[in-house]
Write an enzyme that holds these catalytic residues in place. Sequence first.
Site, PDB file in Angstrom:
ATOM      1  CB  THR A  40      -0.927   0.010   1.226  1.00  0.00           C
ATOM      2  OG1 THR A  40      -1.720  -1.176   1.216  1.00  0.00           O
ATOM      3  CG2 THR A  40      -1.830   1.224   1.201  1.00  0.00           C
ATOM      4  CB  THR A  41       3.784   2.269   2.079  1.00  0.00           C
ATOM      5  OG1 THR A  41       3.021   2.037   3.278  1.00  0.00           O
ATOM      6  CG2 THR A  41       4.639   3.507   2.270  1.00  0.00           C
ATOM      7  CE1 TYR A  84     -16.866  -0.926  -4.462  1.00  0.00           C
ATOM      8  CE2 TYR A  84     -17.281  -2.938  -5.694  1.00  0.00           C
ATOM      9  CZ  TYR A  84     -17.645  -1.646  -5.355  1.00  0.00           C
ATOM     10  OH  TYR A  84     -18.780  -1.090  -5.876  1.00  0.00           O
ATOM     11  CE1 TYR A 119      -1.927  -4.155   6.031  1.00  0.00           C
ATOM     12  CE2 TYR A 119      -1.660  -3.800   3.675  1.00  0.00           C
ATOM     13  CZ  TYR A 119      -1.752  -3.297   4.959  1.00  0.00           C
ATOM     14  OH  TYR A 119      -1.682  -1.940   5.165  1.00  0.00           O
ATOM     15  NE  ARG A 178      -4.286   2.470   3.162  1.00  0.00           N
ATOM     16  CZ  ARG A 178      -4.082   3.482   2.331  1.00  0.00           C
ATOM     17  NH1 ARG A 178      -4.677   3.503   1.149  1.00  0.00           N
ATOM     18  NH2 ARG A 178      -3.303   4.484   2.674  1.00  0.00           N
ATOM     19  CE  LYS A 238       1.375  -3.538   7.186  1.00  0.00           C
ATOM     20  NZ  LYS A 238       1.674  -2.771   5.947  1.00  0.00           N
ATOM     21  CB  ILE A 263       4.972  -4.708   7.717  1.00  0.00           C
ATOM     22  CG1 ILE A 263       5.333  -6.200   7.807  1.00  0.00           C
ATOM     23  CG2 ILE A 263       5.186  -4.190   6.288  1.00  0.00           C
ATOM     24  CD1 ILE A 263       4.561  -7.094   6.860  1.00  0.00           C
TER      25      ILE A 263
END
Length: 297
Positions: free
Chosen positions: A45-46, A108, A134, A139, A162, A209
Amino acid sequence: MNFEGTAVAMITPFTEDNEVDEDGYRENINFLIENGVDGLLAAGTTGESATITIPEQKRLIDILIEEVDGRVQTIAGAGSNSTQDALELVQYAESAGADMALVITPYYNKPQPHGLIEHYKSINNNSDIPIIVYNVPSRTGTDIDPETITAVAGLDNVVAIKEANPDLDKMSKTRKTLIEADLEDEFSILSGNDDLTVPMMSLGAKGVISVVANVDPFRMSQMVNNCLDGSYEKAMDLHYELYNLMKVLFIESNPVPTKVALKMLGRPSGDIRLPLAPLKDENRLKVKQVLNDLELL
């Protein structure tokens, strides 16, 4: 293979033409390793996984593995809201030689708990690479519950989660459920929130992380290593030393403030891709103040 310590959720630096800055990416990899981190994550994501292309994502994985050359653990961002697409990325990560693949809960779609189990089972049964789940409900719109985590943890290749749900009671429930299933030694919980790393590790998490480690890898690694050594007073001192940085890097959507901070530090960064927009001027000043306070500037 389990992971413990500090892994960096790396930013993806871009050139002025909005292309991946491969030289800058290599420079960042070496800087982070030299400052004591234990692992590097590409295309999470980052790393703006939502707006990099599949060929760019694969290229980032390739560069990571090549440049690291066995010095630390390599983690490939490989998730999707499509099980088929996630599996393709996981298989690519495996063939490229990554140590692990990070697979986000599908976003989603909002799959049911038994759908999540089948998602990870399909990936597990069609690859051999160790998988880190994750969970980031802010999100994705989906929160994987402790019982489902434990069911997924029983799969041969799923080695860690994570966890970016900030509910520490959930962390306790997850850990307790894993212990009752006799899986606590085979499956690791990793913090997905820098500011909760110390409390999560006190409850049994094995590391983080980290976004903050892009900016201050040395102190972040020290903090985590102190937790692993049981030196929680030293870890707490570093937690509070880094606390304002942990907060200011999320003053707007990640990774916008982090890329601004890195640019201020003269490190490869570049801008972000739409629909993310540049950091507001007043928040830019706050980032600069925190960097000054930490004597990073």
